[in-house]
Design a protein around this motif. Structure first.
Motif, PDB file in Angstrom:
ATOM      1  N   LEU A  17     -14.520  97.369 132.933  1.00  0.00           N
ATOM      2  CA  LEU A  17     -14.123  98.701 132.491  1.00  0.00           C
ATOM      3  C   LEU A  17     -14.383  99.681 133.625  1.00  0.00           C
ATOM      4  CD1 LEU A  17     -15.678  98.742 128.898  1.00  0.00           C
ATOM      5  CD2 LEU A  17     -13.394  97.969 129.594  1.00  0.00           C
ATOM      6  N   GLN A  38     -15.547 100.603 125.198  1.00  0.00           N
ATOM      7  CA  GLN A  38     -16.537  99.679 124.642  1.00  0.00           C
ATOM      8  C   GLN A  38     -16.463  99.648 123.119  1.00  0.00           C
ATOM      9  OE1 GLN A  38     -20.006 101.406 126.586  1.00  0.00           O
ATOM     10  NE2 GLN A  38     -20.237  99.583 127.857  1.00  0.00           N
ATOM     11  N   ILE A  51     -19.284  92.651 129.314  1.00  0.00           N
ATOM     12  CA  ILE A  51     -18.660  93.843 129.882  1.00  0.00           C
ATOM     13  C   ILE A  51     -19.247  94.140 131.258  1.00  0.00           C
ATOM     14  CG2 ILE A  51     -18.443  96.363 129.661  1.00  0.00           C
ATOM     15  CD1 ILE A  51     -16.652  94.981 127.737  1.00  0.00           C
ATOM     16  N   CYS A  76     -13.979  88.844 136.392  1.00  0.00           N
ATOM     17  CA  CYS A  76     -13.327  89.413 135.212  1.00  0.00           C
ATOM     18  C   CYS A  76     -11.966  88.768 134.962  1.00  0.00           C
ATOM     19  CB  CYS A  76     -13.148  90.922 135.381  1.00  0.00           C
ATOM     20  SG  CYS A  76     -14.694  91.855 135.333  1.00  0.00           S
TER      21      CYS A  76
END
Length: 212
Positions: A17, A38, A51, A76
């Motif tokens: 993110l 989130q 995350i 990721c």
């Protein structure tokens, strides 16, 4: 000699993110992009995940470096960015995203703008893009999202009328199958939030069964 066979462990789903904001990264105000992402992910994805959050300034070199690090180093499978996609001179997130990608995925940006145009005519000024970044052993989907939490939710899960009928499909419905196709983990979602669409040949039995 007895040999015991075990199933290989499932690959961990890793989601990056990235909130792109000069003022938030400089401490002028609190970032709202990463918390919004989130919260939405927690409501939508039922597969275990990790995350990797990053809060950075509107600097193209830093954005590119962050995206490369998240995919190539942190591993990721999906990277979601928020902020920096307008026409202002400091808005360079799409340029940075295209620079690190190996394949462009234009349908995601097209659908995001179609959803946002139902609310404001200035949605046409948004320049969100999506790309695949590939290496010899790994690949990830990178998507630019709007900067406002409300718009993030609307573009990811789509729009429904008062009776629950879909008015405009959200972009996330196509994300799990995209991750399948580039070799990532099998992602399951909460159908009350977003239904992951896959052709029947690519569907697996649900990992948990409702015994009620």
């Amino acid at each position: 000699m007895n040999q015991q066979t075990t199933n290989p462990p499932l690959a961990e789903l890793v989601i990056g993110l990235v909130s792109v904001s000069d003022r938030a990264s400089g401490g002028v105000y609190e970032d709202k992009g990463i918390p919004a992402l989130q919260d939405w992910i927690a409501s939508a994805i039922t597969t275990p995940y990790r995350i990797e959050p990053r809060l950075i300034a509107d600097e193209r070199t830093q954005i590119e470096k962050t995206l490369v690090e998240l995919v190539d180093v942190s591993g990721c499978h999906l990277v979601l960015t928020t902020g920096g996609t307008g026409p202002a001179r400091r808005d360079v997130t799409p340029e940075a995203t295209l620079a690190v990608g190996t394949k462009e995925m234009p349908g995601f940006g097209e659908q995001m703008r179609q959803i946002s145009l139902r609310f404001v005519p200035t949605a046409i000024l948004s320049r969100q893009v999506a790309v695949i970044r590939e290496s010899a052993t790994h690949a990830a989907l990178i998507m630019n999202l709007p900067g406002q939490p409300k718009a993030i939710k609307e573009t990811l899960e789509g729009l429904k009328d008062a009776d629950g009928n879909v008015i405009a499909g959200g972009i996330f419905a196509a994300v799990p199958y995209c991750i399948d196709l580039i070799g990532g983990p099998y992602m399951e979602t909460n159908p009350a939030v977003t239904v992951a669409w896959r052709p029947k040949s690519a569907q697996r039995p649900a990992s948990t069964q409702d015994n009620a």
